[in-house]
Design a protein around this motif. Structure first.
Motif, PDB file in Angstrom:
ATOM      1  N   VAL A 112       0.871  -1.179   0.000  1.00 14.75           N
ATOM      2  CA  VAL A 112       0.000   0.000   0.000  1.00 14.75           C
ATOM      3  C   VAL A 112       0.908   1.228   0.000  1.00 14.75           C
ATOM      4  O   VAL A 112       1.777   1.363   0.862  1.00 14.75           O
ATOM      5  CB  VAL A 112      -0.915   0.041   1.237  1.00 14.75           C
ATOM      6  CG1 VAL A 112      -1.815   1.280   1.184  1.00 14.75           C
ATOM      7  CG2 VAL A 112      -1.761  -1.221   1.321  1.00 14.75           C
ATOM      8  N   ARG A 113       0.712   2.094  -0.980  1.00 17.94           N
ATOM      9  CA  ARG A 113       1.515   3.325  -1.028  1.00 17.94           C
ATOM     10  C   ARG A 113       0.599   4.529  -1.211  1.00 17.94           C
ATOM     11  O   ARG A 113      -0.365   4.493  -1.973  1.00 17.94           O
ATOM     12  CB  ARG A 113       2.517   3.266  -2.188  1.00 17.94           C
ATOM     13  CG  ARG A 113       3.663   2.320  -1.972  1.00 17.94           C
ATOM     14  CD  ARG A 113       4.742   2.468  -3.041  1.00 17.94           C
ATOM     15  NE  ARG A 113       4.288   2.020  -4.358  1.00 17.94           N
ATOM     16  CZ  ARG A 113       5.019   2.124  -5.473  1.00 17.94           C
ATOM     17  NH1 ARG A 113       6.216   2.671  -5.423  1.00 17.94           N
ATOM     18  NH2 ARG A 113       4.541   1.684  -6.624  1.00 17.94           N
ATOM     19  N   HIS A 114       0.954   5.587  -0.488  1.00 11.45           N
ATOM     20  CA  HIS A 114       0.322   6.876  -0.732  1.00 11.45           C
ATOM     21  C   HIS A 114       0.996   7.497  -1.955  1.00 11.45           C
ATOM     22  O   HIS A 114       2.175   7.211  -2.241  1.00 11.45           O
ATOM     23  CB  HIS A 114       0.522   7.766   0.502  1.00 11.45           C
ATOM     24  CG  HIS A 114      -0.236   9.050   0.466  1.00 11.45           C
ATOM     25  ND1 HIS A 114       0.305  10.203  -0.064  1.00 11.45           N
ATOM     26  CD2 HIS A 114      -1.479   9.368   0.898  1.00 11.45           C
ATOM     27  CE1 HIS A 114      -0.589  11.173   0.043  1.00 11.45           C
ATOM     28  NE2 HIS A 114      -1.679  10.697   0.624  1.00 11.45           N
ATOM     29  N   VAL A 115       0.291   8.351  -2.665  1.00  8.25           N
ATOM     30  CA  VAL A 115       0.887   8.934  -3.867  1.00  8.25           C
ATOM     31  C   VAL A 115       2.175   9.692  -3.567  1.00  8.25           C
ATOM     32  O   VAL A 115       3.065   9.784  -4.426  1.00  8.25           O
ATOM     33  CB  VAL A 115      -0.090   9.876  -4.616  1.00  8.25           C
ATOM     34  CG1 VAL A 115      -1.151   9.086  -5.343  1.00  8.25           C
ATOM     35  CG2 VAL A 115      -0.683  10.922  -3.693  1.00  8.25           C
ATOM     36  N   ASP A 116       2.325  10.207  -2.350  1.00 11.42           N
ATOM     37  CA  ASP A 116       3.559  10.925  -2.020  1.00 11.42           C
ATOM     38  C   ASP A 116       4.766  10.006  -1.908  1.00 11.42           C
ATOM     39  O   ASP A 116       5.894  10.486  -1.803  1.00 11.42           O
ATOM     40  CB  ASP A 116       3.393  11.692  -0.711  1.00 11.42           C
ATOM     41  CG  ASP A 116       2.639  12.997  -0.908  1.00 11.42           C
ATOM     42  OD1 ASP A 116       2.392  13.376  -2.068  1.00 11.42           O
ATOM     43  OD2 ASP A 116       2.278  13.626   0.109  1.00 11.42           O
ATOM     44  N   GLN A 117       4.540   8.703  -1.888  1.00  9.09           N
ATOM     45  CA  GLN A 117       5.650   7.754  -1.829  1.00  9.09           C
ATOM     46  C   GLN A 117       6.080   7.281  -3.219  1.00  9.09           C
ATOM     47  O   GLN A 117       7.063   6.553  -3.333  1.00  9.09           O
ATOM     48  CB  GLN A 117       5.257   6.537  -1.002  1.00  9.09           C
ATOM     49  CG  GLN A 117       4.995   6.856   0.444  1.00  9.09           C
ATOM     50  CD  GLN A 117       4.510   5.631   1.176  1.00  9.09           C
ATOM     51  OE1 GLN A 117       3.322   5.429   1.331  1.00  9.09           O
ATOM     52  NE2 GLN A 117       5.431   4.793   1.601  1.00  9.09           N
ATOM     53  N   VAL A 126      -3.045   5.009  -2.559  1.00  7.66           N
ATOM     54  CA  VAL A 126      -3.931   5.898  -1.814  1.00  7.66           C
ATOM     55  C   VAL A 126      -3.868   7.288  -2.431  1.00  7.66           C
ATOM     56  O   VAL A 126      -2.831   7.953  -2.427  1.00  7.66           O
ATOM     57  CB  VAL A 126      -3.528   5.965  -0.326  1.00  7.66           C
ATOM     58  CG1 VAL A 126      -4.449   6.918   0.428  1.00  7.66           C
ATOM     59  CG2 VAL A 126      -3.575   4.570   0.293  1.00  7.66           C
TER      60      VAL A 126
END
Lengths: 412, 77
Positions: free
Chosen positions: B29-34, B67
């Motif tokens: 699971v990754r947030h777009v900032d990652q 995310v």
């Protein structure tokens, strides 16, 4: 064998450890953290607090990750001092850990409001995984909340309220959210986003004191105008205090953060710093700068690790950061340094679309995009290229940016 | 921005970003900032409705969750 010590197991410290192991396979690496769990995904803890994401995906490393890489991990360990002459780190258990190269990546601690009862039960700060667990628990049982801190961190509390069906009052000292980066036009879109999730912005407000019940639990906030806002919990996000107290006996230069050059070196030999707490030399703006984004911290850790292992100035930190807010129906992305420009250009395209670009000496140094992010990669490219383009801001404010419409670069 | 399901073709097959439930098990699971810069641009391009993206322009993996303003699952079809 070179001995590396890294204080801090956030993304910058962990990134450095991984890089050093790759660059110097036979070295000794020790990572020290005062937290009780290995690296987790600090960006996603807000999703956990919102009640949307379980715990499992938020963990990034388990202790086996460190064992497999022969990295010594010391959890729940407080560093009390560093002797940079003797090259020794001292912990609260009076262990002396020698180092050849030291990385400071301890980040910050949320700043407490300097008002009465600011440490009462039910007043939360939002930084660690443990904070997120407590916020989730409070929010699930709450009807009303108060939020303080009109910046990028405060808005996460608004999102928690929205997701957990809590009525929120967002008390802001000024006339808008993130007033240092947004004009009234841009901020109003964000305010509408907050209202859409049940959080009401209250302007020219701020908290003067918290009231508590007989058990010492917060029950209301009193704002600067004397207005009372009942709450079951409060979220405070007014900034970070950098965790550097253990450096008080050193000569490491600090200026609201640890000052490092573009190689992540401090002014003291063999001591480096990375992550949120650095005031680093940003080669793209030609000045010291700060940044709290995940990507920047990770890259600073990697570059520090490269230079520590090389024992040389092998690689420069050069990075255009991004910070997104994804809590509303529309996206929000800030990049670079949107608050430090000497000139700005902005345009509103619709009720949910807005763009602002910050320039220094005519060059893009940052910006904010709301609603439509399609221009972000081109604006970042211009920042990396350090082109003088402020005199052609109209091209950059077109809905669809076409860099071919910019006049050819002139020799400066 | 069009947040609907998006398909794209590339030389390893097509990639789809599909709105999903956060509780869906995912390998990552990754947030777009990652996301690396190229992957961020690819994700935004897919969500804008683009239909072709080169495979070397992202590091998305099958089944992972991204995310953004919603949660999206990456799938190949």
């Amino acid at each position: 064998m070179t001995e590396y010590v890294i204080i801090g197991d956030g993304i910058s410290g962990s990134s450095a450890a991984e890089t050093i192991r790759e660059e110097d396979p036979d070295s000794s690496i020790t990572v020290i953290t005062d937290e009780g769990e290995p690296l987790y995904n600090r960006i996603l803890i807000k999703e956990h607090a919102k009640g949307k994401l379980p715990e499992a995906p938020i963990s990034i490393h388990d202790e086996e990750w460190y064992e497999e890489r022969d990295i010594e991990l010391s959890l729940n360990t407080h560093v009390v001092t560093v002797d940079t002459d003797e090259h020794v780190v001292r912990t609260h258990e009076k262990d002396d850990i020698p180092y050849d190269k030291l990385l400071i990546a301890t980040g910050g601690t949320p700043t407490q409001l300097p008002v009465e009862n600011s440490d009462a039960e039910g007043i939360h700060h939002f930084w660690t995984f443990q904070d997120a667990r407590k916020i989730r628990e409070s929010a699930e049982a709450a009807d009303d909340a108060v939020i303080v801190g009109a910046g990028l961190l405060g808005i996460d509390f608004a999102a928690v309220c929205g997701s957990q069906d809590v009525d929120g009052k967002f008390l802001m000292r000024g006339d808008r959210w993130w007033r240092y980066a947004l004009s009234a036009d841009g901020a109003e879109i964000m305010h509408e986003g907050m209202r859409g999730v049940g959080v009401e912005p209250v302007f020219d407000s701020g908290v003067s004191e918290f009231e508590v019940d007989a058990e010492g639990h917060v029950e209301a906030a009193i704002d600067a105008n004397g207005d009372r806002y009942p709450c079951d919990f409060a979220g405070v996000a007014i900034g970070l205090t950098f965790n550097t107290e253990f450096l008080r006996d050193t000569d490491i230069e600090q200026d609201n953060g640890i000052v490092v050059d573009e190689f992540m070196q401090t002014n003291v030999e063999d001591v480096y710093a990375a992550g949120d707490l650095t005031r680093f030399y940003d080669v793209l703006v030609g000045d010291q700068a700060q940044n709290g984004s995940w990507g920047s911290a990770k890259e600073q850790g990697r570059v520090a690790g490269i230079n520590m292992a090389a024992d040389d100035e092998a690689e420069v930190f050069e990075w255009v950061s991004s910070y997104s807010i994804t809590h509303f129906d529309f996206p929000f992305l800030s990049f670079g340094h949107p608050t430090i420009g000497d000139d700005y250009a902005e345009r509103r395209y619709s009720d949910t679309e807005w763009r602002r670009i910050a320039f220094i000496d005519g060059k893009v140094v940052g910006g904010v995009l709301i609603g439509d992010l399609s221009a972000q990669s081109k604006l970042k490219q211009l920042m990396r290229e350090q082109r003088v383009v402020a005199d052609q801001a109209d091209v950059l404010l077109e809905k669809q940016v076409d860099l071919d419409n910019l006049a050819p670069t002139q020799e400066q | 921005m069009n947040m609907a399901t998006s398909d794209t073709n590339h030389d390893q097959g097509s990639i789809r970003l599909r709105q999903t439930n956060a509780s869906t098990p995912a390998p990552r699971v990754r947030h777009v900032d990652q996301l690396p810069e190229e992957t961020l641009t690819t994700v935004l391009t897919l969500l804008e409705g683009e239909t072709r993206v080169a495979s070397n322009e992202h590091d998305l993996i099958e089944g992972e969750t991204i995310v953004f303003t919603d949660y999206y699952t990456v799938s190949r079809s």
